[in-house]
Motif scaffolding. Structure first.
Motif, PDB file in Angstrom:
ATOM      1  N   PRO A  92      26.295  36.399  46.238  1.00 12.57           N
ATOM      2  CA  PRO A  92      26.520  35.245  45.354  1.00 12.57           C
ATOM      3  C   PRO A  92      25.508  35.157  44.208  1.00 12.57           C
ATOM      4  O   PRO A  92      25.871  34.844  43.068  1.00 12.57           O
ATOM      5  CB  PRO A  92      26.413  34.054  46.312  1.00 12.57           C
ATOM      6  CG  PRO A  92      26.883  34.606  47.619  1.00 12.57           C
ATOM      7  CD  PRO A  92      26.332  36.005  47.668  1.00 12.57           C
ATOM      8  N   ALA A  99      27.757  38.122  35.985  1.00 17.34           N
ATOM      9  CA  ALA A  99      28.453  37.269  35.018  1.00 17.34           C
ATOM     10  C   ALA A  99      27.609  37.075  33.761  1.00 17.34           C
ATOM     11  O   ALA A  99      28.142  37.038  32.641  1.00 17.34           O
ATOM     12  CB  ALA A  99      28.795  35.925  35.657  1.00 17.34           C
ATOM     13  N   PRO A 135      36.596  36.660  43.614  1.00 17.22           N
ATOM     14  CA  PRO A 135      36.605  35.216  43.332  1.00 17.22           C
ATOM     15  C   PRO A 135      35.221  34.669  42.975  1.00 17.22           C
ATOM     16  O   PRO A 135      35.102  33.784  42.110  1.00 17.22           O
ATOM     17  CB  PRO A 135      37.127  34.602  44.632  1.00 17.22           C
ATOM     18  CG  PRO A 135      37.927  35.685  45.263  1.00 17.22           C
ATOM     19  CD  PRO A 135      37.205  36.952  44.916  1.00 17.22           C
ATOM     20  N   LEU A 136      34.168  35.192  43.615  1.00 16.63           N
ATOM     21  CA  LEU A 136      32.828  34.731  43.287  1.00 16.63           C
ATOM     22  C   LEU A 136      32.456  35.076  41.845  1.00 16.63           C
ATOM     23  O   LEU A 136      31.901  34.242  41.110  1.00 16.63           O
ATOM     24  CB  LEU A 136      31.810  35.337  44.257  1.00 16.63           C
ATOM     25  CG  LEU A 136      31.810  34.766  45.681  1.00 16.63           C
ATOM     26  CD1 LEU A 136      31.000  35.649  46.615  1.00 16.63           C
ATOM     27  CD2 LEU A 136      31.258  33.339  45.686  1.00 16.63           C
ATOM     28  N   ARG A 138      34.561  35.740  39.329  1.00 16.60           N
ATOM     29  CA  ARG A 138      35.404  35.005  38.377  1.00 16.60           C
ATOM     30  C   ARG A 138      34.992  33.541  38.279  1.00 16.60           C
ATOM     31  O   ARG A 138      35.077  32.938  37.200  1.00 16.60           O
ATOM     32  CB  ARG A 138      36.875  35.134  38.773  1.00 16.60           C
ATOM     33  CG  ARG A 138      37.424  36.558  38.608  1.00 16.60           C
ATOM     34  CD  ARG A 138      38.930  36.586  38.716  1.00 16.60           C
ATOM     35  NE  ARG A 138      39.530  35.842  37.618  1.00 16.60           N
ATOM     36  CZ  ARG A 138      40.774  35.353  37.657  1.00 16.60           C
ATOM     37  NH1 ARG A 138      41.511  35.498  38.753  1.00 16.60           N
ATOM     38  NH2 ARG A 138      41.260  34.695  36.635  1.00 16.60           N
ATOM     39  N   ALA A 139      34.546  32.959  39.369  1.00  7.70           N
ATOM     40  CA  ALA A 139      34.061  31.582  39.311  1.00  7.70           C
ATOM     41  C   ALA A 139      32.820  31.482  38.422  1.00  7.70           C
ATOM     42  O   ALA A 139      32.669  30.527  37.644  1.00  7.70           O
ATOM     43  CB  ALA A 139      33.752  31.066  40.716  1.00  7.70           C
ATOM     44  N   GLU A 140      31.929  32.463  38.526  1.00 14.16           N
ATOM     45  CA  GLU A 140      30.746  32.467  37.676  1.00 14.16           C
ATOM     46  C   GLU A 140      31.129  32.662  36.206  1.00 14.16           C
ATOM     47  O   GLU A 140      30.526  32.046  35.310  1.00 14.16           O
ATOM     48  CB  GLU A 140      29.779  33.566  38.121  1.00 14.16           C
ATOM     49  CG  GLU A 140      29.142  33.330  39.478  1.00 14.16           C
ATOM     50  CD  GLU A 140      28.113  32.201  39.473  1.00 14.16           C
ATOM     51  OE1 GLU A 140      27.746  31.726  38.372  1.00 14.16           O
ATOM     52  OE2 GLU A 140      27.670  31.809  40.568  1.00 14.16           O
ATOM     53  N   ALA A 142      33.999  31.760  34.831  1.00 12.88           N
ATOM     54  CA  ALA A 142      34.615  30.512  34.386  1.00 12.88           C
ATOM     55  C   ALA A 142      33.563  29.451  34.106  1.00 12.88           C
ATOM     56  O   ALA A 142      33.690  28.662  33.159  1.00 12.88           O
ATOM     57  CB  ALA A 142      35.607  30.022  35.432  1.00 12.88           C
ATOM     58  N   ALA A 143      32.499  29.421  34.916  1.00 17.16           N
ATOM     59  CA  ALA A 143      31.422  28.450  34.703  1.00 17.16           C
ATOM     60  C   ALA A 143      30.721  28.676  33.374  1.00 17.16           C
ATOM     61  O   ALA A 143      30.083  27.755  32.838  1.00 17.16           O
ATOM     62  CB  ALA A 143      30.422  28.532  35.848  1.00 17.16           C
ATOM     63  N   ASN A 147      37.178  33.468  29.982  1.00 18.17           N
ATOM     64  CA  ASN A 147      38.525  33.536  30.548  1.00 18.17           C
ATOM     65  C   ASN A 147      38.897  34.991  30.847  1.00 18.17           C
ATOM     66  O   ASN A 147      39.712  35.603  30.153  1.00 18.17           O
ATOM     67  CB  ASN A 147      39.532  32.916  29.572  1.00 18.17           C
ATOM     68  CG  ASN A 147      40.940  32.864  30.138  1.00 18.17           C
ATOM     69  OD1 ASN A 147      41.130  32.913  31.349  1.00 18.17           O
ATOM     70  ND2 ASN A 147      41.924  32.766  29.265  1.00 18.17           N
ATOM     71  N   THR A 149      40.681  37.615  33.237  1.00 16.60           N
ATOM     72  CA  THR A 149      41.757  37.640  34.219  1.00 16.60           C
ATOM     73  C   THR A 149      41.925  39.049  34.776  1.00 16.60           C
ATOM     74  O   THR A 149      41.495  40.032  34.169  1.00 16.60           O
ATOM     75  CB  THR A 149      43.086  37.169  33.597  1.00 16.60           C
ATOM     76  OG1 THR A 149      43.427  38.048  32.500  1.00 16.60           O
ATOM     77  CG2 THR A 149      42.961  35.744  33.076  1.00 16.60           C
TER      78      THR A 149
END
Length: 373
Positions: A92, A99, A135-136, A138-140, A142-143, A147, A149
């Motif tokens: 994490p 990111a 997912p971890l 992509r969440a970072e 997005a934060a 964008n 994908t």
């Protein structure tokens, strides 16, 4: 917890199949990185790509060697020690660092290897571990307001070497959806030549992801792969040739990834003989550009990279014979790239990554100084 195997597979067979080889030479380390001022947002008409091996987070050699050894008493200690290493390498936290790299470079396309899903349930000996890398990350992203994908995702293998442990490995291509149109063709396929089953619960395969993309009005083919770490160079060469057949004669193409082979190898030649230019070799001929590998627990305070096995290959982005128009930089190779881990500073991955910025031949040649080195 032992894996019975009539063929008695070698410890290195299982281990290297799940992570890249950490063997090394003694050459010096190249020290370069992408700075925020080099953002692709300022590079109109240029294509920016990144390749990044995300790293599982543990040297599975330790567990597999113990499981396959005649000594039944070393299996559990090795597993427990490896779970502890996985905790210390703290994906994490590393996802946030990766990111940040992407946010600084702003690549149009990111080729990711060792994009893993991990479940380790050996309670009560250790707490439950569940990690899903994509997912971890992509969440970072997005934060940070980005964008990105999924344009393509291939599952290389899903192994369950011992009860309660499962690792699923993917290669993934991410695209900046605000700047890249994908399609109509997307390929996510496993190679026809693979290791296959080597023990109960362990079947090893590799594959590649390939997309058609339109970036700033230019149509191009982009592929990403992680060639097999195990065995002879002939296997990786066969995989590279299959990849080249898939990419075909696309005039504008980029191939990214961890190829587990060094420059001049048959695998490397299979790609460069197909009309691709090794971007680092073209632009940094006198610099080693090492990308592998930091220590398995990511604890080294100075870079320990001694091999160049990660590449950006390009076709249709060069003017001169054997040349390429653009820039290529390393990321994750400097001490200040480390981030705060649970017990000590850690690297974002055991590999360094590459960021390439290229101007297609079809673009107007308005910036002669862009041709480097």
């Amino acid at each position: 917890m032992r894996i019975p195997s009539p063929a008695r597979a070698s410890p290195h067979v299982l281990a290297l199949a799940m992570a890249c080889d950490h063997s090394s030479s003694t050459a010096p380390v190249h020290d370069s990185a992408v700075s925020p001022s080099e953002s692709a947002l300022d590079d109109a008409g240029r294509v920016t790509v990144m390749t990044r091996n995300m790293y599982l987070g543990v040297d599975v050699n330790v567990v597999i060697r113990a499981i396959l050894s005649p000594d039944l008493t070393d299996d559990l200690p090795a597993l427990l020690a490896s779970v502890d290493v996985l905790t210390r390498t703290d994906f994490p936290t590393r996802a946030a660092a990766l990111a940040d790299e992407i946010a600084r470079a702003r690549p149009h396309v990111v080729g990711l290897q060792e994009v893993d899903d991990v479940v380790i349930d050996i309670r009560p000996l250790r707490p439950l571990v569940t990690l899903s890398f994509l997912p971890l990350l992509r969440a970072e992203l997005a934060a940070r307001g980005l964008n990105y994908t999924v344009a393509g995702d291939v599952t290389n293998f899903a192994v369950a070497p011992v009860l309660g442990v499962r690792v699923t490995d993917h290669d993934v291509i991410l695209v900046d959806a605000d700047r890249v149109a994908v399609g109509p063709s997307v390929i996510a396929r496993r190679y026809s030549v693979n290791i296959g089953p080597i023990a109960p619960g362990v079947t090893i395969g590799r594959g590649w992801v390939q997309i058609q993309a339109t970036i700033d009005g230019n149509d191009m083919t982009i592929a990403s792969t992680h060639l097999e770490a195990l065995g002879a160079s002939a296997l990786r060469t066969a995989q590279a040739r299959e990849l080249m057949e898939s990419v075909g004669d696309a005039p504008l193409a980029l191939v990214l990834g961890d190829f587990n082979e060094e420059p001049g190898s048959p695998t490397h030649l299979a790609i460069t003989n197909s009309g691709f230019i090794d971007a680092w070799q073209s632009l940094h001929a006198l610099e080693p550009g090492f990308t592998c590998c930091h220590l398995p627990d990511l604890s080294n305070s100075e870079p320990s990279l001694t091999r160049r096995i990660d590449y950006v290959f390009a076709r249709g982005f060069g003017k001169a014979e054997n040349g390429i128009k653009g820039k290529v930089s390393l990321v994750g190779d400097r001490p200040n790239d480390r981030v705060t881990g649970a017990l000590y500073p850690i690297w974002p991955s055991d590999h360094a990554g590459l960021v390439g910025r290229f101007r297609p031949d079809v673009a107007a040649d308005t910036d002669a100084l862009w041709i480097t080195p």
